[in-house]
Design a protein around this motif. Structure first.
Motif, short mmCIF file in Angstrom:
data_model
loop_
_atom_site.label_atom_id
_atom_site.label_comp_id
_atom_site.label_asym_id
_atom_site.label_seq_id
_atom_site.Cartn_x
_atom_site.Cartn_y
_atom_site.Cartn_z
N TYR A 318 7.32 10.78 -2.55
CA TYR A 318 6.41 9.64 -2.46
C TYR A 318 5.96 9.26 -3.86
CZ TYR A 318 6.28 11.48 2.28
OH TYR A 318 6.63 11.97 3.51
N GLN A 319 6.03 7.96 -4.15
CA GLN A 319 5.69 7.50 -5.49
C GLN A 319 4.91 6.19 -5.39
OE1 GLN A 319 9.19 7.47 -8.07
NE2 GLN A 319 10.19 8.96 -6.75
N ALA A 320 3.99 5.98 -6.34
CA ALA A 320 3.23 4.74 -6.41
C ALA A 320 4.08 3.70 -7.13
CB ALA A 320 1.92 4.95 -7.13
N VAL A 321 4.47 2.65 -6.42
CA VAL A 321 5.35 1.63 -6.98
C VAL A 321 4.87 0.25 -6.57
CG1 VAL A 321 7.37 3.17 -6.99
CG2 VAL A 321 6.92 1.71 -4.98
N ASN A 322 5.49 -0.75 -7.16
CA ASN A 322 5.23 -2.14 -6.81
C ASN A 322 6.39 -2.67 -5.99
OD1 ASN A 322 2.80 -3.49 -8.64
ND2 ASN A 322 3.67 -1.62 -9.52
N THR A 323 6.07 -3.13 -4.77
CA THR A 323 7.10 -3.63 -3.88
C THR A 323 6.47 -4.61 -2.89
OG1 THR A 323 8.98 -2.96 -2.49
CG2 THR A 323 6.89 -1.78 -2.17
N ILE A 338 2.52 -5.47 -3.72
CA ILE A 338 1.39 -4.55 -3.78
C ILE A 338 1.80 -3.28 -4.51
CG2 ILE A 338 0.37 -5.45 -1.67
CD1 ILE A 338 1.57 -3.05 -0.16
N GLU A 339 0.80 -2.51 -4.95
CA GLU A 339 1.06 -1.23 -5.61
C GLU A 339 0.45 -0.14 -4.74
OE1 GLU A 339 0.95 -0.89 -9.97
OE2 GLU A 339 -0.43 0.80 -9.66
N VAL A 340 1.31 0.60 -4.06
CA VAL A 340 0.88 1.64 -3.13
C VAL A 340 1.87 2.79 -3.17
CG1 VAL A 340 -0.31 0.06 -1.53
CG2 VAL A 340 2.14 0.53 -1.22
N GLN A 341 1.50 3.88 -2.51
CA GLN A 341 2.44 4.98 -2.34
C GLN A 341 3.55 4.54 -1.39
OE1 GLN A 341 2.57 7.81 -3.84
NE2 GLN A 341 0.53 8.33 -4.57
N ALA A 342 4.77 4.91 -1.75
CA ALA A 342 5.92 4.52 -0.94
C ALA A 342 6.92 5.67 -0.87
CB ALA A 342 6.59 3.28 -1.53
N ALA A 343 7.69 5.68 0.21
CA ALA A 343 8.84 6.57 0.28
C ALA A 343 9.99 5.85 -0.42
CB ALA A 343 9.19 6.85 1.74
N VAL A 344 10.54 6.50 -1.45
CA VAL A 344 11.56 5.85 -2.27
C VAL A 344 12.88 6.58 -2.09
CG1 VAL A 344 12.21 5.10 -4.59
CG2 VAL A 344 9.79 5.19 -3.94
N GLY A 345 13.94 5.81 -1.87
CA GLY A 345 15.26 6.38 -1.72
C GLY A 345 16.31 5.35 -2.08
N ALA A 346 17.55 5.63 -1.74
CA ALA A 346 18.65 4.74 -2.11
C ALA A 346 18.48 3.34 -1.51
CB ALA A 346 19.97 5.35 -1.66
#
Length: 421
Positions: A318-323, A338-346
């Protein structure tokens, strides 16, 4: 794996390179391309980058080029960290708004709009060339204003995620205060880029115990001092705002301060000259201590984690990103960034569910989101009226007389970068 850094001649770059070297098990970079039109800076930074890799026994190859198409060809990810107009433009962004009684800052207010207008067309041109050359490449945007730039990229259909180091900086700070490992600290990080609040600090993951009340109770004075906000305000809010919230919560106080001290742009320009002189020393093979004062703390760790996750090689889950918002914050449009925690993957970044947001923060987020929409319209289509509308909508401006004057000054100071002016 090939990574390309556009803006590789930045004095930030050795911080990034040091992270690639230290964290090579997380992100095994085989080729790192540093691309920058400023050939003199690029050679100095590139030389130090190679020495950093050599010192840490990294076997990856580092190349430098001023040819964008060559740089992005075959890249798995392209990291954008450019500054259109350089420090001279930043100095203007921090100066002329103050003359009107408004905050002079490079990422928010009138200065932030000026930076967006200069930056968005350039970034979109770069992204189009990345897509033509290598449509599978991910674009990681660290270029400010990250929220507006990322929205421009996503709106144009690019594979893009925005990155900021505010969240990781707070995570590391809180971990130190709690004597915990950074990986054990999960932030309920919510907001827009440079407009965020930590509404919970959890041990062990998204469902872990919230220790924010304990953190504020035991370390509130230190946290408030770092933010330069009064401790009672933090106690009242019960959350930790990012330091950018000081521009909103103490606007007039900040304006008075900025009018009586050298600008941050002038300080950074002097620091960059000193850093480049250090980089020219062939004996230097590690990032110098001075670089820590340049800004961008933990930028490399955040970039490595994000790139590794997007490319399927690991990174933190989990990473804080802009999406895109896509319903995460129901009071904002789906296409807001928004800038929030997200599940990041391929597949990209999928925001985690967010607890209901206090109207105190939701209202400000909504206002700044509306501004960012209008700012992007001005950046894409130009025109004095669009610039005026964006400035009038900004919560730090909001008065028509200020917006009129700021519009004229913004255009006058940025004419060489605005195709329509």
């Amino acid at each position: 794996m090939k990574l390309t850094v556009v803006g590789g001649g930045s004095t930030y770059t050795p911080e990034l390179v040091d992270g690639f070297a230290r964290l090579r098990d997380t992100l095994p970079v085989e080729e790192l391309v540093l691309m920058d039109p400023a050939q003199d800076r690029l050679e100095l930074v590139g030389g130090l980058a190679r020495r950093i890799f050599a010192r840490q026994d990294h076997t990856g190859r580092i190349t430098t080029t001023s040819n964008l198409d060559e740089a992005v060809n075959g890249a798995d990810a392209v990291l954008l960290q450019l500054r259109v107009g350089g420090q001279a433009a930043r100095l203007q962004d921090e100066t002329w708004p103050l003359e009107c009684g408004c905050v002079g800052q490079e990422t928010t207010g009138a200065g932030g709009l000026a930076k967006a207008l200069r930056t968005v067309p350039v970034v979109l041109d770069i992204a189009d060339r990345v897509r033509r050359t290598n449509p599978r490449a991910w674009i990681i945007d660290f270029t400010n204003p990250v929220g507006i730039v990322t929205r421009a990229l996503l709106q144009a259909g690019h594979k893009a995620v925005g990155l900021c180091n505010v969240a990781i900086g707070l995570q590391r700070k809180f971990a130190a205060l709690l004597s915990a490992a950074p990986s054990d600290i999960h932030l309920d990080h919510v907001g827009l880029n440079h407009l965020t609040w930590e509404t919970a600090v959890r041990l062990g993951g998204p469902e872990g115990e919230d220790v924010l009340p304990k953190l504020l109770g035991e370390h509130g004075e230190r946290i408030a001092a770092d933010l330069r906000l009064p401790r009672p305000l933090l106690d009242t809010l019960g959350v930790v705002p990012s330091y950018y919230l000081r521009y909103y919560y103490a606007h007039d106080e900040v304006v008075r301060e900025l009018r009586t001290k050298p600008s941050r742009a002038a300080e950074v320009a002097a620091m960059e000259s000193e850093l480049l002189a250090l980089y020219a020393d062939p004996a230097l093979d590690e990032k110098p201590e001075l670089l820590g004062k340049r800004g961008g703390a933990f930028y490399s760790e955040a970039a490595v984690d994000l790139a590794a996750a997007l490319l399927g090689g690991g990174g933190t889950p989990y990473q804080a990103v802009n999406t895109y918002n896509r319903g995460t914050l129901p009071f904002l449009p789906d296409d807001a960034v928004i800038e929030v925690q997200a599940a990041v993957g391929a597949q990209g970044a999928t925001p985690l569910p967010v607890h209901p947001v206090d109207p105190l923060y939701a209202g400000l987020m909504a206002g700044v989101t509306a501004y960012e929409h209008l700012a992007l319209e001005a950046a894409l289509h130009g025109g004095r009226e669009r610039v005026f509308r964006a400035l009038l909508s900004h919560p730090l401006i909001g008065q028509y007389a200020y917006a009129e004057t700021l519009t004229d000054r913004l255009i006058a100071h940025n004419r060489e970068h605005l195709a329509w002016a």
